[in-house]
Write a protein that holds these residues in place. Structure first.
Motif, PDB file in Angstrom:
ATOM      1  N   ASP A 259       6.945  -7.194  -9.901  1.00 34.55           N
ATOM      2  CA  ASP A 259       5.549  -7.475 -10.198  1.00 34.55           C
ATOM      3  C   ASP A 259       4.727  -6.289  -9.722  1.00 34.55           C
ATOM      4  OD1 ASP A 259       3.386  -9.038 -11.092  1.00 34.55           O
ATOM      5  OD2 ASP A 259       3.042  -9.813  -9.073  1.00 34.55           O
ATOM      6  N   ILE A 260       3.882  -5.760 -10.592  1.00 32.43           N
ATOM      7  CA  ILE A 260       3.039  -4.609 -10.262  1.00 32.43           C
ATOM      8  C   ILE A 260       1.587  -5.030 -10.446  1.00 32.43           C
ATOM      9  CG2 ILE A 260       2.486  -2.210 -10.794  1.00 32.43           C
ATOM     10  CD1 ILE A 260       5.276  -2.035 -12.130  1.00 32.43           C
ATOM     11  N   LYS A 261       0.778  -4.812  -9.392  1.00 34.69           N
ATOM     12  CA  LYS A 261      -0.643  -5.158  -9.437  1.00 34.69           C
ATOM     13  C   LYS A 261      -1.460  -4.010  -8.873  1.00 34.69           C
ATOM     14  CE  LYS A 261       0.123 -10.071  -8.694  1.00 34.69           C
ATOM     15  NZ  LYS A 261       0.108 -11.152  -7.752  1.00 34.69           N
ATOM     16  N   LEU A 262      -2.672  -3.886  -9.352  1.00 32.35           N
ATOM     17  CA  LEU A 262      -3.631  -2.954  -8.785  1.00 32.35           C
ATOM     18  C   LEU A 262      -4.730  -3.788  -8.144  1.00 32.35           C
ATOM     19  CD1 LEU A 262      -4.375   0.044  -8.448  1.00 32.35           C
ATOM     20  CD2 LEU A 262      -5.760  -0.182 -10.512  1.00 32.35           C
ATOM     21  N   LEU A 263      -4.831  -3.709  -6.819  1.00 31.76           N
ATOM     22  CA  LEU A 263      -5.856  -4.437  -6.075  1.00 31.76           C
ATOM     23  C   LEU A 263      -6.820  -3.412  -5.500  1.00 31.76           C
ATOM     24  CD1 LEU A 263      -3.500  -6.909  -4.175  1.00 31.76           C
ATOM     25  CD2 LEU A 263      -4.823  -7.370  -6.227  1.00 31.76           C
TER      26      LEU A 263
END
Length: 170
Positions: free
Chosen positions: A89-93
């Motif tokens: 899972d890849i997220k930009l926060l």
């Protein structure tokens, strides 16, 4: 029962289960109450000084290379053993890229069959602070031969300016 090297909570149970074998190798009373009292006193130090475990998620970290080009940053994560897109899972926060996932064993074993486990399996996590203003709509990733490559387009690099320090006698 899966075992993570820094899983202090389950260490006592695992050692007690294998007490006869361990004492035949290390000697009697090696893993007595005194041993466990010291481990539990030291566990916050072990967990905070370790860079291989993320205490919040009980996940290990993954090695990474970061390459800066003129208009993009390329992040390469070493994660052998992923089988499909659901494993990562890849997220930009904000300005932090967060990679999480799990590597599973593709075979089942009984406790009697296990001799040694060296492959890194289980949960993993990595947070990377990006020192750029990025185009989050054009970030893309691909996985090939154990490497996860994430390309992050740069809109604007952060300008770093040297700030002078004034020394005074007061």
């Amino acid at each position: 029962m899966e075992f993570y090297p820094y899983d202090i909570k389950n260490l006592k149970e695992i050692l007690e289960k294998n007490k006869d074998f361990l004492e035949s190798f290390f000697g009697e009373n090696t893993f007595d109450e005194h041993f466990f009292n010291n481990i539990f006193k030291q566990s916050p130090k072990i967990l905070t000084s370790s860079e291989t475990i993320n205490q919040e998620t009980n996940a290990r970290t993954i090695p990474m290379d970061m390459i800066q080009r003129k208009h993009e940053v390329i992040l390469i994560f070493e994660i052998p053993g992923l089988n499909n897109a659901e494993d990562v899972d890849i997220k930009l926060l904000g300005s932090t890229l967060v990679i999480t996932g799990e590597i599973r064993r593709n075979y089942m074993l009984s406790d009697k069959e296990i001799i040694k486990f060296e492959r890194k399996v289980g949960r993993f996590s990595k947070k990377v602070a990006l020192p750029f203003i990025v185009d989050n709509k054009r970030i893309h990733a691909k996985y090939y031969k154990g490497l996860l490559e994430v390309r992050v387009p740069i809109i604007k690099p952060n300008n770093y300016e040297k700030i002078s320090v004034r020394f005074t006698d007061e």
